[in-house]
Design a protein around this motif. Sequence first.
Motif, PDB file in Angstrom:
ATOM      1  N   PRO A   1       0.833  -1.206   0.000  1.00 10.85           N
ATOM      2  CA  PRO A   1       0.000   0.000   0.000  1.00 10.85           C
ATOM      3  C   PRO A   1       0.868   1.257   0.000  1.00 10.85           C
ATOM      4  N   ALA A   2       0.528   2.187  -0.847  1.00 15.31           N
ATOM      5  CA  ALA A   2       1.281   3.421  -1.061  1.00 15.31           C
ATOM      6  C   ALA A   2       2.639   3.179  -1.718  1.00 15.31           C
ATOM      7  N   GLY A   3       2.856   1.967  -2.273  1.00 16.00           N
ATOM      8  CA  GLY A   3       4.090   1.696  -3.000  1.00 16.00           C
ATOM      9  C   GLY A   3       4.168   2.504  -4.278  1.00 16.00           C
ATOM     10  N   LYS A   4       5.392   2.655  -4.783  1.00 16.49           N
ATOM     11  CA  LYS A   4       5.646   3.543  -5.924  1.00 16.49           C
ATOM     12  C   LYS A   4       6.001   2.750  -7.181  1.00 16.49           C
ATOM     13  N   LEU A   5       5.553   3.276  -8.309  1.00 22.08           N
ATOM     14  CA  LEU A   5       5.877   2.732  -9.627  1.00 22.08           C
ATOM     15  C   LEU A   5       6.555   3.812 -10.442  1.00 22.08           C
ATOM     16  N   LEU A   6       7.641   3.437 -11.144  1.00 22.55           N
ATOM     17  CA  LEU A   6       8.274   4.326 -12.110  1.00 22.55           C
ATOM     18  C   LEU A   6       8.279   3.613 -13.447  1.00 22.55           C
ATOM     19  N   LEU A   7       7.619   4.213 -14.427  1.00 19.43           N
ATOM     20  CA  LEU A   7       7.395   3.591 -15.728  1.00 19.43           C
ATOM     21  C   LEU A   7       8.052   4.434 -16.805  1.00 19.43           C
TER      22      LEU A   7
ATOM     23  N   GLY B   1       9.478   9.191 -22.327  1.00 16.24           N
ATOM     24  CA  GLY B   1       8.577   9.646 -21.286  1.00 16.24           C
ATOM     25  C   GLY B   1       8.727   8.823 -20.031  1.00 16.24           C
ATOM     26  N   HIS B   2       8.320   9.398 -18.912  1.00 15.00           N
ATOM     27  CA  HIS B   2       8.249   8.629 -17.677  1.00 15.00           C
ATOM     28  C   HIS B   2       7.032   9.074 -16.871  1.00 15.00           C
ATOM     29  N   LEU B   3       6.481   8.109 -16.146  1.00 11.83           N
ATOM     30  CA  LEU B   3       5.375   8.369 -15.239  1.00 11.83           C
ATOM     31  C   LEU B   3       5.749   7.801 -13.877  1.00 11.83           C
ATOM     32  N   SER B   4       5.604   8.602 -12.854  1.00 12.35           N
ATOM     33  CA  SER B   4       5.751   8.140 -11.476  1.00 12.35           C
ATOM     34  C   SER B   4       4.355   8.073 -10.875  1.00 12.35           C
ATOM     35  N   ALA B   5       4.052   6.959 -10.204  1.00 17.45           N
ATOM     36  CA  ALA B   5       2.718   6.756  -9.659  1.00 17.45           C
ATOM     37  C   ALA B   5       2.797   6.054  -8.306  1.00 17.45           C
ATOM     38  N   GLN B   6       1.711   6.159  -7.563  1.00 19.05           N
ATOM     39  CA  GLN B   6       1.626   5.557  -6.239  1.00 19.05           C
ATOM     40  C   GLN B   6       0.377   4.682  -6.155  1.00 19.05           C
ATOM     41  N   LYS B   7       0.527   3.489  -5.577  1.00 19.39           N
ATOM     42  CA  LYS B   7      -0.624   2.638  -5.351  1.00 19.39           C
ATOM     43  C   LYS B   7      -1.526   3.277  -4.301  1.00 19.39           C
TER      44      LYS B   7
END
Length: 204
Positions: free
Chosen positions: A138-144, A196-202
């Motif tokens: 939970p609240a973990g991060k993704l970098l795509l 491109g890059h997207l940073s996101a949070q669960k």
Amino acid sequence: MEASQRSGQTAARYSQVAEAYIDMFGSPEQAEAEDRELIAAWAAKLHGPVLDAGCGPGHWTQFIADGNRPSTGVDLVPEFLDFARRTFQQPDFLRADLAHLPFDGEQFSGVLSWYSVIHVPPSDLPPILDELARVLQPAGKLLLGFFAGDQPEAFGHQVAPAWYWPPAQLGELLEQSGFGVLEVGTRSRPAARTHGHLSAQKLS
């Protein structure tokens, strides 16, 4: 053709060019300085194990591990995994399809997916994003990382067909998989594809 067959075909094509690919891209020092800075800054905010989803030769997996974070890399290309295991001692490396990760849920504080879904057709991408969300805490991060374009559109990548994505539309897919987008960035070079890059949070 099923998604698993498509991913297997892409892996087979990378196997054919694995040696040349490793020579060109097998260490973080061969990457753009902006990419190293971005990934280092992203990883520095994580507190727990990190998954490099589609790790290739394992260089980013080791780069993250060098920051004293437990890291695991997964990929479908045996030659990449063999190189990674020979070259980098600290991370674990496993053979796995991104749509069927061999982990129980919510193991990782962060998931790096650096250009590892560029060959995935739009219809196959949502289940992969769901799977990346599944293994994040939970609240973990993704970098795509991806190739940015005006619309989801295939182009002739040297190894296998790949896809451009509009950042906003890719962000919408992430939101449908339970993420909140934190940051969007693009980088253009003359006579080169836009990165491109997207940073996101669960979110839960």
